[in-house]
Design a protein around this motif. Structure first.
Motif, mmCIF file in Angstrom:
data_model
loop_
_atom_site.group_PDB
_atom_site.id
_atom_site.type_symbol
_atom_site.label_atom_id
_atom_site.label_comp_id
_atom_site.label_asym_id
_atom_site.label_seq_id
_atom_site.Cartn_x
_atom_site.Cartn_y
_atom_site.Cartn_z
ATOM 1 N N HIS A 742 0.808 -1.220 0.000
ATOM 2 C CA HIS A 742 0.000 0.000 0.000
ATOM 3 C C HIS A 742 0.841 1.270 0.000
ATOM 4 O O HIS A 742 0.326 2.366 -0.183
ATOM 5 N N GLY A 743 2.138 1.136 0.212
ATOM 6 C CA GLY A 743 3.009 2.304 0.245
ATOM 7 C C GLY A 743 2.874 3.065 1.560
ATOM 8 O O GLY A 743 2.015 2.790 2.392
ATOM 9 N N LYS A 744 3.754 4.044 1.726
ATOM 10 C CA LYS A 744 3.744 4.838 2.957
ATOM 11 C C LYS A 744 2.899 6.096 2.782
ATOM 12 O O LYS A 744 1.892 6.271 3.414
ATOM 13 N N GLY A 745 3.269 6.938 1.837
ATOM 14 C CA GLY A 745 2.463 8.135 1.523
ATOM 15 C C GLY A 745 2.017 8.893 2.755
ATOM 16 O O GLY A 745 2.781 9.090 3.709
ATOM 17 N N THR A 746 0.753 9.295 2.738
ATOM 18 C CA THR A 746 0.189 10.021 3.889
ATOM 19 C C THR A 746 -0.230 9.073 4.999
ATOM 20 O O THR A 746 -0.541 9.510 6.106
ATOM 21 N N GLY A 747 -0.281 7.773 4.693
ATOM 22 C CA GLY A 747 -0.699 6.792 5.689
ATOM 23 C C GLY A 747 -2.174 6.479 5.660
ATOM 24 O O GLY A 747 -2.639 5.565 6.347
ATOM 25 N N ALA A 748 -2.967 7.215 4.841
ATOM 26 C CA ALA A 748 -4.417 7.019 4.826
ATOM 27 C C ALA A 748 -4.778 5.640 4.272
ATOM 28 O O ALA A 748 -5.635 4.931 4.834
ATOM 29 N N LEU A 749 -4.115 5.236 3.183
ATOM 30 C CA LEU A 749 -4.422 3.942 2.581
ATOM 31 C C LEU A 749 -3.971 2.811 3.507
ATOM 32 O O LEU A 749 -4.678 1.813 3.686
ATOM 33 N N ARG A 750 -2.785 2.957 4.109
ATOM 34 C CA ARG A 750 -2.279 1.937 5.038
ATOM 35 C C ARG A 750 -3.255 1.746 6.198
ATOM 36 O O ARG A 750 -3.594 0.625 6.580
ATOM 37 N N THR A 751 -3.730 2.857 6.764
ATOM 38 C CA THR A 751 -4.658 2.793 7.894
ATOM 39 C C THR A 751 -5.951 2.093 7.491
ATOM 40 O O THR A 751 -6.476 1.243 8.221
ATOM 41 N N ALA A 752 -6.487 2.456 6.297
ATOM 42 C CA ALA A 752 -7.737 1.848 5.830
ATOM 43 C C ALA A 752 -7.575 0.350 5.644
ATOM 44 O O ALA A 752 -8.456 -0.449 6.004
ATOM 45 N N VAL A 753 -6.418 -0.069 5.079
ATOM 46 C CA VAL A 753 -6.168 -1.492 4.842
ATOM 47 C C VAL A 753 -6.131 -2.253 6.168
ATOM 48 O O VAL A 753 -6.775 -3.298 6.340
ATOM 49 N N ARG A 754 -5.391 -1.715 7.116
ATOM 50 C CA ARG A 754 -5.232 -2.436 8.384
ATOM 51 C C ARG A 754 -6.520 -2.441 9.197
ATOM 52 O O ARG A 754 -6.800 -3.410 9.923
ATOM 53 N N GLU A 755 -7.304 -1.370 9.099
ATOM 54 C CA GLU A 755 -8.599 -1.365 9.778
ATOM 55 C C GLU A 755 -9.511 -2.441 9.193
ATOM 56 O O GLU A 755 -10.241 -3.129 9.913
ATOM 57 N N TYR A 756 -9.475 -2.598 7.845
ATOM 58 C CA TYR A 756 -10.304 -3.634 7.216
ATOM 59 C C TYR A 756 -9.823 -5.020 7.613
ATOM 60 O O TYR A 756 -10.617 -5.912 7.950
ATOM 61 N N LEU A 757 -8.480 -5.233 7.593
ATOM 62 C CA LEU A 757 -7.929 -6.544 7.924
ATOM 63 C C LEU A 757 -8.269 -6.943 9.354
ATOM 64 O O LEU A 757 -8.521 -8.117 9.644
ATOM 65 N N ALA A 758 -8.293 -5.944 10.257
ATOM 66 C CA ALA A 758 -8.573 -6.240 11.663
ATOM 67 C C ALA A 758 -9.968 -6.827 11.848
ATOM 68 O O ALA A 758 -10.211 -7.596 12.783
ATOM 69 N N GLY A 759 -10.910 -6.477 10.951
ATOM 70 C CA GLY A 759 -12.273 -6.982 11.081
ATOM 71 C C GLY A 759 -12.628 -8.067 10.104
ATOM 72 O O GLY A 759 -13.771 -8.531 10.068
ATOM 73 N N SER A 760 -11.679 -8.475 9.254
ATOM 74 C CA SER A 760 -11.987 -9.453 8.214
ATOM 75 C C SER A 760 -11.956 -10.870 8.775
ATOM 76 O O SER A 760 -11.003 -11.268 9.452
ATOM 77 N N PRO A 761 -12.976 -11.677 8.477
ATOM 78 C CA PRO A 761 -12.996 -13.082 8.950
ATOM 79 C C PRO A 761 -11.976 -13.956 8.232
ATOM 80 O O PRO A 761 -11.710 -15.074 8.651
ATOM 81 N N TYR A 762 -11.415 -13.479 7.125
ATOM 82 C CA TYR A 762 -10.399 -14.230 6.399
ATOM 83 C C TYR A 762 -9.069 -14.292 7.164
ATOM 84 O O TYR A 762 -8.265 -15.184 6.963
ATOM 85 N N ILE A 763 -8.810 -13.288 7.975
ATOM 86 C CA ILE A 763 -7.469 -13.015 8.456
ATOM 87 C C ILE A 763 -7.214 -13.652 9.821
ATOM 88 O O ILE A 763 -7.966 -13.431 10.778
ATOM 89 N N ALA A 764 -6.129 -14.429 9.890
ATOM 90 C CA ALA A 764 -5.704 -14.973 11.175
ATOM 91 C C ALA A 764 -4.860 -13.947 11.912
ATOM 92 O O ALA A 764 -5.038 -13.707 13.112
ATOM 93 N N GLU A 765 -3.917 -13.331 11.200
ATOM 94 C CA GLU A 765 -3.083 -12.268 11.782
ATOM 95 C C GLU A 765 -2.433 -11.491 10.650
ATOM 96 O O GLU A 765 -2.386 -11.947 9.505
ATOM 97 N N PHE A 766 -1.894 -10.315 10.989
ATOM 98 C CA PHE A 766 -1.140 -9.537 10.000
ATOM 99 C C PHE A 766 -0.087 -8.711 10.727
ATOM 100 O O PHE A 766 -0.195 -8.455 11.934
ATOM 101 N N ARG A 767 0.947 -8.322 9.961
ATOM 102 C CA ARG A 767 2.059 -7.579 10.555
ATOM 103 C C ARG A 767 2.654 -6.621 9.522
ATOM 104 O O ARG A 767 2.413 -6.745 8.314
ATOM 105 N N THR A 768 3.437 -5.669 10.019
ATOM 106 C CA THR A 768 4.175 -4.760 9.132
ATOM 107 C C THR A 768 5.308 -5.520 8.467
ATOM 108 O O THR A 768 5.953 -6.371 9.094
#
Length: 785
Positions: A742-768
């Motif tokens: 997602h790149g670094k940029g302003t951080g808006a896209l990174r934040t949106a991605v991680r917020e979605y992953l945190a609530g996704s039933p697909y995901i066991a875990e994620f990390r930087t």
């Protein structure tokens, strides 16, 4: 106020237009250009002036910060400076508005891309730093600012300090009990810029000092006590030094102005020219004027008299036209019905167009470029030349007949009146025929029945009438084309209360031929009115139809946008629902691993869910054009899990196909693609239209490297859409680790991605991501088992 303009323009009301222009200019030079306004010599020159007005109108409409500050007599002050004479502070500060305006115009022209090809372009010279120096040295009234120079600042402080000391000393004297009884008042004042005390007349010789003045009554003497003389002298010396320093500064500023005199003079000419053009543009804007078009014939749409508009009077818009092949426009109708106003409107609009002004009419109004405009309007009686009204009138007509010709406009108000009607009518027709033969366009108002009748049948005449409401017994000021107008003199007289016996007698005298002609004209006029009304109603209906068409198209576009948004929302919801269901089933599977029977049941449920997901994607997919069993390499396909179009890289084999989607190459099940077009029949794509969003999913390379999704540069919403589809495909396979770039940029896209992953039933875990994985610009994801 007298204006140096043509007499005809004056008769038409050009003074009112000039006054309105003067009110919209800000510089003395601009007002001088308005006062000297002259019609263009030819159509080309007039078009250039109109181009200027139009370009400036566009500029002031788009740039509300375009402003020309008031500028005074700069040429006169430059002449003084060139002679080496020092200018006063007030004279010097008057240059600042010009310098500021020029700098602002340069900035606006550069920002708007106004260059040499623009009609309003001017190469504004630059005078660097002078405006700032003037503003730092002088206030708005031209007084020197105390901080103008270090020496002036020091002297100001010295003078102020000495004044405070002297005042304190004088106030101490007032408080001295030995002097208090001798003083008229308990205050310190100034005389000849020196501090003095108000002493009673009887004690003037009791205080040692200098007498400077006395009151009108002689009861008070203003005395400078001896104790203040030395202090006042020193103050005077300091003030003289300050004055000398101020004069030195003013002389230096005057010298700088003299050095830049040529550039400032050019600047002044450019700014005042733009001020004049801006005045014309503001006039057009304020009265909703339109640009006239020079053409072969007169055709003015929804014309309003400019003088009436500028005086705030309500005027009825009228179409005024000379049909093809016609030369003479005959305007008839009742007194006070608007005939003369209509005649003046044609002349004044024509004069305005020749001076580069827009006109009070609708877009598309056309008129010839009239080389000369002649007019005979109003009472021409000449007392000084001992001429009667009719004789003076004939003198004007003779002058017009001798000078008018092809390309002229002649305006004749009540031609050949004030004499015997039959002879006057005959003379009028002969004069009109001569003007038509000479090639002039003529607008004439008349009450003569012969002219109205002639205009109804002659090929070079055209009748228009001013409408009269016979029910309300008043004029409507609406022009009816193609029909003569009734004078309605008897009707008007009756309305105004004239004796009924006189009205009856007058009507009786009209019986016979004249009455039959008038009745025939009435019938013709009524028929024309009905036709004109029908035409107006048809035009109104057409305009309404056009409006409804535009609104329908707008509604269609809005519905299409809503449909697209709803489809997008629906897809996202379906994907989310499917993901949630999958996650729930996966958790149940995990919990039921020890129960083989339940595991089989849950497996069937999962298969059912996969089928539902496929059906949802199928519903959103395009129509099938090429059947799956007929697909070949090169065909265009639609990949259901990715919801994107791509190209087949190989023929189907073992129920699998290799496809390229953008820069991504994947292997998918044949059942997951829909044939969209045959090879060679696909529409050419714009380069770079599809960006690489992932690779390796379901392909033979899946085990070789971690599959990844690249959504750099996307908006958050679009990035999440791609992420949902990516996870949907990945979760259906055997992969368990993914990389989201997602790149670094302003951080808006990174934040949106991680917020979605945190609530996704697909995901066991994620990390930087680690240092070699892309760091904070990457999120590494592990899917549930």
């Amino acid at each position: 106020m007298k204006f140096d303009i043509a007499k005809t323009a004056s008769l038409l009301g050009m003074e009112t237009v000039v006054e309105s222009l003067l009110a919209r200019t800000d510089t003395q030079g601009g007002r001088e250009l308005v006062m000297a306004v002259r019609p263009a010599h030819d159509a080309g020159e007039a078009e250039r002036l109109l181009d200027q007005t139009g370009a400036m109108l566009n500029l002031i409409t788009g740039r509300r910060d375009f402003d020309i500050e008031p500028v005074g007599d700069i040429p006169g002050l430059l002449g003084k400076a060139r002679k080496g004479r020092a200018l006063s502070g007030a004279e010097i500060v008057s240059f600042a508005p010009l310098l500021r305006t020029a700098e602002r115009i340069k900035i606006i022209f550069a920002a708007e891309g106004i260059g040499e090809e623009s009609p309003i372009w001017t190469d504004m010279p630059a005078v660097h730093g002078l405006a700032g120096l003037i503003e730092e040295s002088l206030d708005d009234e031209g007084n020197v600012i105390p901080t103008a120079t270090p020496e002036i600042e020091r002297l100001f402080e010295t003078v102020n300090s000495m004044r405070r000391s002297i005042r304190e000393k004088a106030e101490a004297l007032i408080r001295d009990t030995s002097l208090a009884s001798m003083l008229q008042d308990e205050f310190v004042t100034l005389r000849e810029n020196r501090f003095v005390l108000p002493v009673r007349a009887e004690h003037k010789n009791h205080i040692e000092g200098i007498i400077h003045d006395s009151s009108n009554t002689g009861q008070t003497f203003f005395i400078e006590p001896k104790a203040l003389v030395d202090l006042n002298n020193r103050l005077k010396t300091a003030e003289m030094e300050l004055t000398a320093e101020i004069e030195k500064l003013l002389a230096e500023l005057s010298g700088m102005i003299a050095e830049e005199a040529d550039a400032i003079e050019t600047m002044y000419v450019s700014v005042t020219r733009l001020d004049f053009i801006a005045g014309r543009a503001r006039l057009a804007r304020d009265y909703s004027m339109a640009r006239p078009v020079f053409g072969e014939r007169l055709d003015i749409k929804r014309a309003v008299n400019p003088m009436m508009a500028m005086e705030g009077k309500i005027a009825e818009p009228n179409d005024i036209a000379l049909p093809e092949g016609k030369r003479i426009l005959v305007i008839s109708g009742p007194n006070t019905g608007g005939k003369t106003v209509a005649l003046k409107t044609v002349g004044l609009l024509s004069s305005m167009a020749k001076t580069g002004l827009f006109i009070t009419a609708a877009e598309g109004s056309r008129m010839p470029f009239y080389g000369d405009i002649f007019a005979d309007i109003g009472d021409s009686q000449s007392i000084t030349e001992n001429l009667s009204t009719f004789s003076a009138h004939l003198t004007v007509i003779n002058n017009i007949l001798n000078r008018a010709g092809k390309g002229s406009l002649v305006l004749l108000d009540e031609l050949m009146v004030s004499t015997d009607p039959k002879e006057g009518s005959a003379l009028a027709v002969a004069a009109l025929d001569r003007l038509a033969a000479m090639g002039a366009d003529v607008v004439v108002t008349t009450h003569f029945g012969e002219i109205k009748t002639l205009a109804q049948f002659s090929p070079e005449y055209h009748n228009v009438s001013m409408e009269f409401d016979t029910l309300k017994m008043r004029p409507t000021y609406r022009m009816i084309s193609g029909a003569p107008g009734a004078s309605s003199a008897i009707a008007v007289a009756e309305k105004l209360g004239m004796d009924a016996g006189i009205i009856s007698a007058a009507r009786a005298r009209l019986e016979g031929g004249d009455e039959r002609i008038e009745k025939a004209m009435d019938e013709l006029r009524e028929q024309t009115q009905r036709l004109n009304k029908a035409a107006r109603e048809a035009e109104t209906l057409r305009a309404e139809a056009d409006r409804l068409k535009v609104e329908a198209q707008k509604l269609k576009d809005e519905l299409a946008a809503q449909k697209e948004e709803l489809a997008k929302t629906a897809k996202r919801k379906i994907s989310a629902d499917v993901a949630a269901a999958r996650g729930e089933i996966s958790m149940l599977i995990e919990e039921a691993r020890k129960a083989a029977g339940e595991k089989e049941s849950l497996g069937k449920a999962r298969e059912r869910l996969e089928k539902i997901a496929a059906q949802a994607r199928q519903a959103a997919a395009p129509d099938e054009v090429v059947r799956r069993e007929e697909l070949r390499a090169g065909d265009e396909i639609y990949v259901l899990p990715l919801e994107k179009k791509g190209t087949l890289d190989s023929d189907p084999a073992d129920g699998k196909v290799e496809v390229t989607v953008g820069a991504m190459r994947v292997t998918v099940n044949l059942t997951d693609v829909i044939g969209v077009a045959r090879a060679g029949k696909m529409k050419r794509k714009a380069p770079g239209r599809d960006r690489p969003v992932g690779h390796g999913i379901g392909g033979s390379d899946a085990a070789a490297e971690t599959p990844e999704l690249d959504i750099r540069g996307m908006r958050a919403d679009d990035g999440i859409d791609e992420l949902i589809k990516f996870l949907d495909v990945a979760y259906g396979g055997e992969l368990r680790e993914l990389r989201i770039i997602h790149g670094k940029g302003t951080g808006a896209l990174r934040t949106a991605v991680r917020e979605y992953l945190a609530g996704s039933p697909y995901i066991a875990e994620f990390r930087t991501g680690g240092p070699r994985e892309g760091g904070d610009g990457v999120t590494v994801v592990k899917l549930r088992g």
